[in-house]
Design an enzyme around this catalytic site. Structure first.
Site, PDB file in Angstrom:
ATOM      1  N   HIS A  76     -12.287   2.329   5.319  1.00  0.00           N
ATOM      2  CA  HIS A  76     -11.611   3.529   4.784  1.00  0.00           C
ATOM      3  C   HIS A  76     -12.659   4.717   4.503  1.00  0.00           C
ATOM      4  O   HIS A  76     -13.776   4.627   4.531  1.00  0.00           O
ATOM      5  CB  HIS A  76     -10.976   3.170   3.341  1.00  0.00           C
ATOM      6  CG  HIS A  76      -9.715   2.196   3.728  1.00  0.00           C
ATOM      7  ND1 HIS A  76      -9.972   0.928   3.295  1.00  0.00           N
ATOM      8  CD2 HIS A  76      -8.710   2.222   4.428  1.00  0.00           C
ATOM      9  CE1 HIS A  76      -8.640   0.174   3.559  1.00  0.00           C
ATOM     10  NE2 HIS A  76      -8.025   1.082   4.320  1.00  0.00           N
ATOM     11  N   LYS A 107       4.040  -4.293   5.878  1.00  0.00           N
ATOM     12  CA  LYS A 107       4.215  -4.079   4.165  1.00  0.00           C
ATOM     13  C   LYS A 107       5.495  -3.794   3.636  1.00  0.00           C
ATOM     14  O   LYS A 107       6.070  -4.135   2.741  1.00  0.00           O
ATOM     15  CB  LYS A 107       3.119  -2.972   3.751  1.00  0.00           C
ATOM     16  CG  LYS A 107       1.866  -3.546   3.941  1.00  0.00           C
ATOM     17  CD  LYS A 107       1.449  -4.656   3.211  1.00  0.00           C
ATOM     18  CE  LYS A 107      -0.122  -5.022   3.306  1.00  0.00           C
ATOM     19  NZ  LYS A 107      -0.205  -6.114   2.457  1.00  0.00           N
ATOM     20  N   TYR A 157       1.170  -1.094  10.146  1.00  0.00           N
ATOM     21  CA  TYR A 157       0.837  -1.890   8.960  1.00  0.00           C
ATOM     22  C   TYR A 157       1.777  -1.392   8.073  1.00  0.00           C
ATOM     23  O   TYR A 157       2.236  -2.496   6.990  1.00  0.00           O
ATOM     24  CB  TYR A 157      -0.690  -1.056   8.512  1.00  0.00           C
ATOM     25  CG  TYR A 157      -1.379  -1.647   7.206  1.00  0.00           C
ATOM     26  CD1 TYR A 157      -1.753  -2.969   6.998  1.00  0.00           C
ATOM     27  CD2 TYR A 157      -1.355  -0.788   6.147  1.00  0.00           C
ATOM     28  CE1 TYR A 157      -2.309  -3.509   5.913  1.00  0.00           C
ATOM     29  CE2 TYR A 157      -1.816  -1.234   4.951  1.00  0.00           C
ATOM     30  CZ  TYR A 157      -2.269  -2.462   4.893  1.00  0.00           C
ATOM     31  OH  TYR A 157      -2.810  -2.804   3.678  1.00  0.00           O
ATOM     32  N   SER A 180       0.771  -1.037  -0.149  1.00  0.00           N
ATOM     33  CA  SER A 180      -0.001  -0.003   0.119  1.00  0.00           C
ATOM     34  C   SER A 180       0.862   1.233  -0.245  1.00  0.00           C
ATOM     35  O   SER A 180       2.130   1.060   0.412  1.00  0.00           O
ATOM     36  CB  SER A 180      -0.801  -0.203   1.110  1.00  0.00           C
ATOM     37  OG  SER A 180      -0.743   1.151   1.807  1.00  0.00           O
ATOM     38  N   SER A 181       0.123   2.191  -0.490  1.00  0.00           N
ATOM     39  CA  SER A 181       1.148   3.608  -0.360  1.00  0.00           C
ATOM     40  C   SER A 181       1.579   4.056   0.782  1.00  0.00           C
ATOM     41  O   SER A 181       2.428   5.012   0.829  1.00  0.00           O
ATOM     42  CB  SER A 181       0.226   4.704  -1.141  1.00  0.00           C
ATOM     43  OG  SER A 181      -1.094   4.944  -0.276  1.00  0.00           O
ATOM     44  N   CYS A 182       1.019   3.366   2.149  1.00  0.00           N
ATOM     45  CA  CYS A 182       1.301   4.041   3.470  1.00  0.00           C
ATOM     46  C   CYS A 182       2.820   3.550   3.503  1.00  0.00           C
ATOM     47  O   CYS A 182       3.444   3.820   4.611  1.00  0.00           O
ATOM     48  CB  CYS A 182       0.434   3.539   4.499  1.00  0.00           C
ATOM     49  SG  CYS A 182       0.480   1.764   4.569  1.00  0.00           S
TER      50      CYS A 182
HETATM   51  N1  LIG Z   1      -8.516  -1.475   0.521  1.00  0.00           N
HETATM   52  C1  LIG Z   1      -7.631  -0.683   0.034  1.00  0.00           C
HETATM   53  O1  LIG Z   1      -7.707   0.676  -0.123  1.00  0.00           O
HETATM   54  C2  LIG Z   1      -6.290  -0.934  -0.206  1.00  0.00           C
HETATM   55  C3  LIG Z   1      -5.284  -0.165  -0.679  1.00  0.00           C
HETATM   56  C4  LIG Z   1      -4.151  -0.559  -0.998  1.00  0.00           C
HETATM   57  C5  LIG Z   1      -3.655  -1.897  -1.099  1.00  0.00           C
HETATM   58  N2  LIG Z   1      -4.669  -2.684  -0.345  1.00  0.00           N
HETATM   59  C6  LIG Z   1      -3.930  -3.935  -0.334  1.00  0.00           C
HETATM   60  O2  LIG Z   1      -4.716  -5.044  -0.985  1.00  0.00           O
HETATM   61  C7  LIG Z   1      -4.744  -6.220  -0.299  1.00  0.00           C
HETATM   62  C8  LIG Z   1      -6.129  -6.590   0.136  1.00  0.00           C
HETATM   63  O3  LIG Z   1      -6.959  -5.710   0.811  1.00  0.00           O
HETATM   64  P1  LIG Z   1      -8.451  -5.609   0.562  1.00  0.00           P
HETATM   65  O4  LIG Z   1      -8.960  -4.194   0.602  1.00  0.00           O
HETATM   66  O5  LIG Z   1      -9.114  -6.508  -0.471  1.00  0.00           O
HETATM   67  O6  LIG Z   1      -8.792  -6.359   2.019  1.00  0.00           O
HETATM   68  P2  LIG Z   1     -10.148  -6.933   2.384  1.00  0.00           P
HETATM   69  O7  LIG Z   1     -11.303  -6.849   1.736  1.00  0.00           O
HETATM   70  O8  LIG Z   1     -10.139  -6.948   3.666  1.00  0.00           O
HETATM   71  O9  LIG Z   1      -9.712  -8.643   2.221  1.00  0.00           O
HETATM   72  C9  LIG Z   1      -8.645  -9.211   2.915  1.00  0.00           C
HETATM   73  C10 LIG Z   1      -8.545 -10.681   2.720  1.00  0.00           C
HETATM   74  O10 LIG Z   1      -7.711 -11.072   3.764  1.00  0.00           O
HETATM   75  C11 LIG Z   1      -7.996 -12.361   4.242  1.00  0.00           C
HETATM   76  N3  LIG Z   1      -7.596 -12.592   5.467  1.00  0.00           N
HETATM   77  C12 LIG Z   1      -7.334 -11.856   6.644  1.00  0.00           C
HETATM   78  N4  LIG Z   1      -6.656 -12.368   7.612  1.00  0.00           N
HETATM   79  C13 LIG Z   1      -6.425 -13.594   7.017  1.00  0.00           C
HETATM   80  C14 LIG Z   1      -5.766 -14.762   7.812  1.00  0.00           C
HETATM   81  N5  LIG Z   1      -5.347 -14.659   9.011  1.00  0.00           N
HETATM   82  N6  LIG Z   1      -5.770 -16.068   7.028  1.00  0.00           N
HETATM   83  C15 LIG Z   1      -6.369 -16.147   5.685  1.00  0.00           C
HETATM   84  N7  LIG Z   1      -6.874 -14.842   5.002  1.00  0.00           N
HETATM   85  C16 LIG Z   1      -6.863 -13.718   5.993  1.00  0.00           C
HETATM   86  C17 LIG Z   1      -9.632 -12.305   4.150  1.00  0.00           C
HETATM   87  O11 LIG Z   1      -9.931 -13.615   4.110  1.00  0.00           O
HETATM   88  P3  LIG Z   1     -11.443 -13.952   4.665  1.00  0.00           P
HETATM   89  O12 LIG Z   1     -12.570 -13.122   3.984  1.00  0.00           O
HETATM   90  O13 LIG Z   1     -11.618 -15.348   4.385  1.00  0.00           O
HETATM   91  O14 LIG Z   1     -11.483 -13.738   6.014  1.00  0.00           O
HETATM   92  C18 LIG Z   1      -9.911 -11.280   3.108  1.00  0.00           C
HETATM   93  O15 LIG Z   1     -10.375 -12.206   1.990  1.00  0.00           O
HETATM   94  C19 LIG Z   1      -4.048  -5.871   1.040  1.00  0.00           C
HETATM   95  O16 LIG Z   1      -2.704  -6.296   1.003  1.00  0.00           O
HETATM   96  C20 LIG Z   1      -3.953  -4.366   1.266  1.00  0.00           C
HETATM   97  O17 LIG Z   1      -2.743  -3.983   1.824  1.00  0.00           O
HETATM   98  C21 LIG Z   1      -5.710  -2.538  -0.131  1.00  0.00           C
END
Ligand SMILES: NC(=O)c1ccc[n+]([C@@H]2O[C@H](COP(=O)([O-])OP(=O)(O)OC[C@H]3O[C@@H](n4cnc5c(N)ncnc54)[C@H](OP(=O)(O)O)[C@@H]3O)[C@@H](O)[C@H]2O)c1
Length: 322
Positions: free
Chosen positions: A180, A141, A137, A108-110
């Site tokens: 967010h 990362k 976090y 992530s950008s952070c």
């Molecule tokens: N959202 C943003 O704005 C954003 C921005 C920049 C980067 N990202 C990056 O994109 C990635 C995904 O983010 P997202 O927004 O899609 O998050 P999300 O919707 O919260 O999804 C996170 C996923 O991680 C899984 N997870 C969490 N804890 C786990 C564990 N202990 N064991 C197995 N699986 C686990 C969850 O599985 P279950 O559903 O099965 O529990 C879920 O499918 C991250 O690396 C994040 O840093 C996100």
């Protein structure tokens, strides 16, 4: 890229993982595997190793993480640091051991310093102190990015780290405790629009965190998914790439756009006692764009489709448990 390659999407039920899965399927990839956190807790090193030993994926996309906004980060520092470290360490080390050819790590950008010059370039990593509201976090990362760099240096493998800007879209988290800023605004404006006080009068006023002045960039998650597939189908020359839309706007401007989409006509009160986070955050995504990936979805279009998804899924939108 062989469409029959076995692709494991870690976090396939999340906002990012599900967008990547949808796109891969639509492009004819046939062997996509995923496990929920209940089926496979990625913090459990032995379970992850057993899974890799059995499945031996050709490609791993790491979209699993403990993700959240300022409040969640400040409330659960241990889990934002350690859960994320454990998950990514287990995935990267098992991928190496069981000879996964390609690994795409999502950060992530952070990861960039709070006061780094803008727009943020990949080379600014580790050049100054982090924003404290999400440093737990961010540090996890950063370790993931350095692990990818180290794998490339030691083993010459095609592992790559992609750093998206703030994402939004379908399957976002609309839980006000952990969400967010963008999905939180959609929910707040919608709830203000439809709520009534004891006298059945509309309660249209909305309170938002911070001053409204910070500048932010947003990318639709389907554009990010296209960047992931681009990274999967091409051998990228470097280990770290930013992924953003290139458009920045004030939080107060975002609020006006969302008000229009939702049809909220009431007032907004900014609670300046709540933290703003970093003053400005814009990615320089020219490194990946110069190789051929470009975002396609405008913020206006993306907000409309995200609001439509929110309306359709209100009964069961995600309630994140920490
Ligand atoms: N959202 C943003 O704005 C954003 C921005 C920049 C980067 N990202 C990056 O994109 C990635 C995904 O983010 P997202 O927004 O899609 O998050 P999300 O919707 O919260 O999804 C996170 C996923 O991680 C899984 N997870 C969490 N804890 C786990 C564990 N202990 N064991 C197995 N699986 C686990 C969850 O599985 P279950 O559903 O099965 O529990 C879920 O499918 C991250 O690396 C994040 O840093 C996100």
């Amino acid at each position: 890229m062989n469409k029959n390659s076995k692709i494991y999407i870690a976090g396939h039920r999340g906002m990012v993982g599900s967008a990547i899965e949808r796109l891969l399927k639509s492009q004819g990839y046939t062997r996509i595997i995923g496990r929920s956190s209940k089926e496979l807790d990625l913090r459990n090193q032995i379970a992850v190793r057993d899974f890799f030993k059995e499945q031996k994926p050709d490609i791993v996309i790491d979209a699993a993480a403990k993700v959240g906004g300022i409040l969640a980060n400040e409330t659960y520092p241990y889990s934002f640091l350690m859960d994320n470290l454990q998950m990514q360490n287990n995935l990267i080390s098992s991928s190496l051991e069981f000879e996964t050819n390609k690994f795409i790590f999502l950060g992530s950008s952070c990861i960039y310093p709070k006061l780094a010059p803008q727009p943020l370039k990949e080379e600014y990593l580790l050049t100054g102190p982090l924003e404290t509201t999400n440093e737990w976090y961010a540090i996890a990362k950063i370790v993931g990015v350095k692990a990818i760099e180290a794998v490339r240096k030691n083993y010459g493998k095609d592992y790559v780290a992609l750093m998206p800007t703030n994402l939004y879209g379908s399957h976002d988290n609309f839980d006000l405790e952990t969400s967010h800023v963008l999905p939180a605004m959609i929910r707040k404006f919608y709830e203000a629009k439809v709520s009534r006080n004891a006298y059945n009068e509309p309660v249209e006023s909305v309170e938002l965190w911070g001053s409204g002045m910070p500048l932010r960039e947003f990318l639709h998650v389907d554009d990010l998914a296209a960047a992931v597939v681009f990274a999967l189908e091409n051998t990228l020359p470097d280990y770290l790439y930013n992924i953003g839309s290139g458009r920045e706007l004030k939080i107060s401007e975002l609020a006006s756009l969302i008000q229009d989409v939702v049809g909220h006509t009431g007032s907004i009160r900014y609670d300046s006692t709540k933290p703003d986070g970093t003053p400005r955050k814009l990615m320089d995504s020219s490194k990946l764009m110069s190789l051929g990936w470009k975002p396609k979805i405008t913020l206006e279009e993306g907000l409309k489709s995200t609001y439509a998804w929110f309306l359709e899924n209100q009964e069961n939108y995600k309630q994140v448990k920490m």
